[in-house]
Structure formats: C-alpha cells, structure tokens
Design a protein around this motif. Sequence first.
Motif: not given
Length: 266
Positions: A85-95, A97-98, A103-108, A208-214
């Motif tokens: 479960g945690m391995s799948l959750s970690s892969l989801f979180m990494f996805a 974050e990537i 999408v940051r340029p589109q957000v701007v 960026n702060s939220v992504m760093g915490i994640m």
Amino acid sequence: MGKVNPCLKRSYVIVTSLIAILSALLLALTLFSHGYFHEDEEMERMITGIKAMYIISIITLLLTITGVYGACKERQWALIVYVVGMSLSSLFMFACEIQGLAVRPQVVKDMKNQYLAMLPLDNTSEPFLDSFMDIQIELQCCGLDQGYLDWGYNISESCVCTEESTNPCVAAPRNSALYEHTFSDQPIMIYREPCLPYLIEHIMMNINSVMGIMLGLTLFWVLSVVLCIVILCRLSRKEDIPPVVYSPEAKAGNYTVLLTDAAEYT
C-alpha cells in the motif's frame, strides 16, 4: 520464523507512528477546509483536491495502523499489506510531484490571463477590489500590468507610499483623483511597480513550498517501507539451530554400568 532486532522494530514503529500523526492532522485539516469553503463560489473547483486529500489521509492512516500492528505482533501479512500500500502511495505521490513540475508554466500563464481579465481596475467587481487593495498594501505595488495606469483616473489610495516603503515610488499624475482633496504642491508618491509579477512570485513560492513538503513526506514514506521490508526479511529468515554432535565417549560410563548389572541378574 526469525527474530527481529528490537532497535529495528522500534525505529519502524516510531517512523510509522509519525506518519500516522501527520495523516491524522491532514485529515483534520481537510475536514476544516471542507467546512470552511463549503459555501464558497470556488468550491466546485476545489472539491477535486479536497476529495484527493480525503483519500490520501484516510488510506495512509489505515495503512500505518496495519503496519504498526504487524510490527508489534510480528504478523507478516500485515507488514506485506503496508509495504504494498505505501509503495503504491509513494509512486502516486512521485507522479503527482512530477506532473506539478510539468504544469507550472501553464499555471503561470493561466494566472496571468485570470488577473489581466480584471482590467481596467476601476470597472471590476467590488470584492476583487477590496482584496486587491490589501494586496497592494502588503506587496507595496500598484496596478496589475502597467502600474498605476491600470487604475486610470481613480488611482487607489492603497498605492500611496508610506514611510516604511522599501519598493521604488514615483510621483502620481496631477490629473488623478489623489489630488482632489489636497491643496499642497508636494507630489503624492505612489508605488511604481505593478503587482502581477509579485503575485506570481508569491503564489509560485507557495506552490514550491507545498511541493517540497510533499516530497519530504514521500521520502519519509519510502523510509518506512524500507524498514518494513527489512523486518519482513528478518521474520522470513529461519532461526539457526545448533548442530547436534554425537560422540562415542558420551555417557560411556553409564552404559557400562547398566550392562554389568544386567549380566549379574542373569
């Protein structure tokens, strides 16, 4: 079943318990946010993120409870459930974050279009003006894209520089509304820089702060998975049984006595 090092088990329980506490805090924050923004106009846009926070916090909390139970009772099935479960959750979180980095340029771009749609400022909605005036005071800026020109004739008093101002200031145009109630020849100084670059920088800093915490939380999850795998390996290892060595001389005296006694009775 092999024995688990107490220090290893204690480390895993501590790390997993911290993850459980963070998950409980995230669930509480999600509940508060859901209730706070329930009647907000932007709720429809935020509901997807709130649902994702519900799912992540609840699943993580259940997995950590299972993992701690498995470590304390040395149940392999519970530890395997936690690892998967945690391995799948970690892969989801990494996805996630990537994807967030991609999408940051589109957000701007979307953010710029959203704010520029509010121009001219003297004809926009009152709720936006009230919040934007507070932003001008806080960020020490004036206007959105072209500085005070975005206000036209009715330059807001929130653009006026104060004694504590650190951003550059310029003299306001004499034909602006700021000079209607003044009879002094002294120029009224207003902020020179527009607010849009500061707004984008401020919001991107928060993102960026939220992504760093994640990322930090995800690495914390990975650490707990590694510790859990090590515990599983220790439990799967067979205990070393000392080999039994036969010696012909062992108990030789006892056997001789028994055989002698048996001969005497016959």
